[in-house]
Design an enzyme around this catalytic site. Structure first.
Site, PDB file in Angstrom:
ATOM      1  N   CYS A  37       0.819  -1.207   0.000  1.00  0.00           N
ATOM      2  CA  CYS A  37       0.000   0.000   0.000  1.00  0.00           C
ATOM      3  C   CYS A  37       0.853   1.258   0.000  1.00  0.00           C
ATOM      4  CB  CYS A  37      -0.890   0.007   1.235  1.00  0.00           C
ATOM      5  SG  CYS A  37       0.086  -0.081   2.735  1.00  0.00           S
ATOM      6  N   CYS A 107      -0.988  -4.637   7.634  1.00  0.00           N
ATOM      7  CA  CYS A 107      -0.761  -3.483   8.504  1.00  0.00           C
ATOM      8  C   CYS A 107      -0.150  -3.938   9.831  1.00  0.00           C
ATOM      9  CB  CYS A 107      -2.063  -2.734   8.750  1.00  0.00           C
ATOM     10  SG  CYS A 107      -3.151  -2.641   7.311  1.00  0.00           S
TER      11      CYS A 107
END
Ligand code: FES
Lengths: 147, 233
Positions: A37, A107
């Site tokens: 990302c 994440c």
């Protein structure tokens, strides 16, 4: 996407955002990124030179809510732990605690990477910590062979 | 393959002898358009082919056909849309090709972390550390500018800083695009005429990995461009 309450809590009220002195010998800095990302995270630890306990942890994350929550949680968890125990934290612990959905696993990976990178950086400044860890392994091996 | 209807040899979406629609198959997007796995694609002709096939495969045309033909037309239409959407976008196209070549862009970072946890060794970051440093620094600056902007809305200095940052990031993105174009050319040159894939396996992996590296780096820069545009809007 719906965030869990714990994520929201850390996101709206992140703990330990900030900076430690990168050049101090007792400070380890980990700077990591998630290529999936393009988000980046910096996590820093201040380690007690005698006990190897992490006395302070700070982070700064440019990324999604889950990454901010993961790094905030990570700093809470590692404060008060010694470095070897802090290395045992894995991203799945974070996923569980924050109830992250599968698309947000990377994440939490970022937060685990950041812990490892910070500790590695500190260890580079403290070669004797390597030796201590290796020594305890040797002792462990001796125990195993005599048993 | 023989046509299910007239039993003549058939390939493609329609039988060349009787013109009937052929069974839908699991196929990659390049093959769907009968293209080799080349990255330089002529967009106008891809678009023409897309419209041509959309018309010919349209489910309405099969309303009076067999249940199977209806199903095939629906299935092929949805494949057509996915294939076109992916191939017309240069970055999506590159990412898709890398996937076909066995790269799991989404998983690479995670498996490196798993390896580091097991061995206790330092994780190999998938992008060079100095790029991370730079991106982090730029993010810090951008944040400061954004905060300043909130305070002193019309301060011309802040707007100027942001505009400079915008130019800088866009230039970087352009540089990466040029680099990608070179990789594309190199990749396409590996595919001999009449063949759909590279034959030289070593070169195939080398060029593939170069592109993986490039897409990884690009995602950080793309975020910066996005954020600075947001700050300026
Ligand atoms: S989406 Fe990038 S770290 Fe969460």
């Amino acid at each position: 996407m719906a965030y869990s309450n714990k994520v929201l809590d850390h996101y709206t009220n992140p703990r330990n955002v900030g900076t430690l002195d990168k050049s101090s010998v007792d400070v380890g800095t980990g700077l990591v990124g998630a290529p999936e990302c393009g988000d980046v995270m910096r996590l820093q630890i201040k380690v007690n030179p005698e006990t190897h306990v992490i006395e302070e942890a700070k982070f700064k994350t440019f990324g999604c809510g889950s990454a901010i929550a993961s790094s905030s949680l990570a700093t809470e968890w590692i404060q008060g732990k010694n470095v070897e125990d802090a290395l045992k934290i894995s991203n799945t612990d974070i996923v569980k605690e924050l109830s992250l959905p599968p698309v947000k696993i990377h994440c939490s990976v970022l937060a685990e990477d950041a812990i490892r990178a910070a500790i590695n950086d500190w260890k580079k400044k403290h070669p004797e910590a390597h030796a201590a860890a290796a020594q305890s392994e040797v002792n462990q091996a001796e125990v195993n062979t005599t048993a | 393959m023989l046509c299910w209807s007239c039993r003549q040899p058939a390939s493609g979406h329609f039988c060349p002898s009787c013109g009937k629609i052929q069974p839908a198959q699991a196929t990659d997007y390049f093959s769907f358009f009968s293209l080799p796995r080349k990255l330089n694609i002529d967009l106008p002709s891809l678009e023409r082919e897309f419209y041509r096939l959309s018309r010919k495969l349209h489910p309405d045309l099969f309303a009076r056909g067999s249940a199977q033909e209806q199903e095939w037309s629906t299935e092929k239409t949805s494949q057509l849309n996915d294939a076109y959407r992916t191939l017309k976008d240069p970055i999506a196209r590159t990412g898709y090709l890398l996937e076909l070549e066995g790269v799991k862009l989404e998983e690479q970072s995670r498996s490196a972390t798993d390896a580091a946890r097991q061995t206790g060794a330092e994780k190999k970051q998938v992008v060079p550390p100095d790029l991370l440093e730079e991106v982090f620094e730029l993010n810090m600056q951008l944040e400061e500018m954004r905060m300043n902007k909130q305070v002193g809305e019309d301060d011309p200095n802040i707007v100027r800083d942001l505009q400079q940052a915008q130019q800088h990031f866009e230039q970087k993105l352009n540089e990466l695009t040029t680099e990608l174009q070179n990789d594309w050319n190199e990749w396409d040159a590996l595919i001999p005429a009449g063949s759909t894939e590279p034959q030289d396996q070593q070169a195939r992996i080398r060029v593939r990995d170069k592109m993986v590296d490039l897409l990884n780096r690009r995602s950080y820069i793309r975020n910066l461009v996005r954020d600075v545009n947001e700050a300026l809007s």
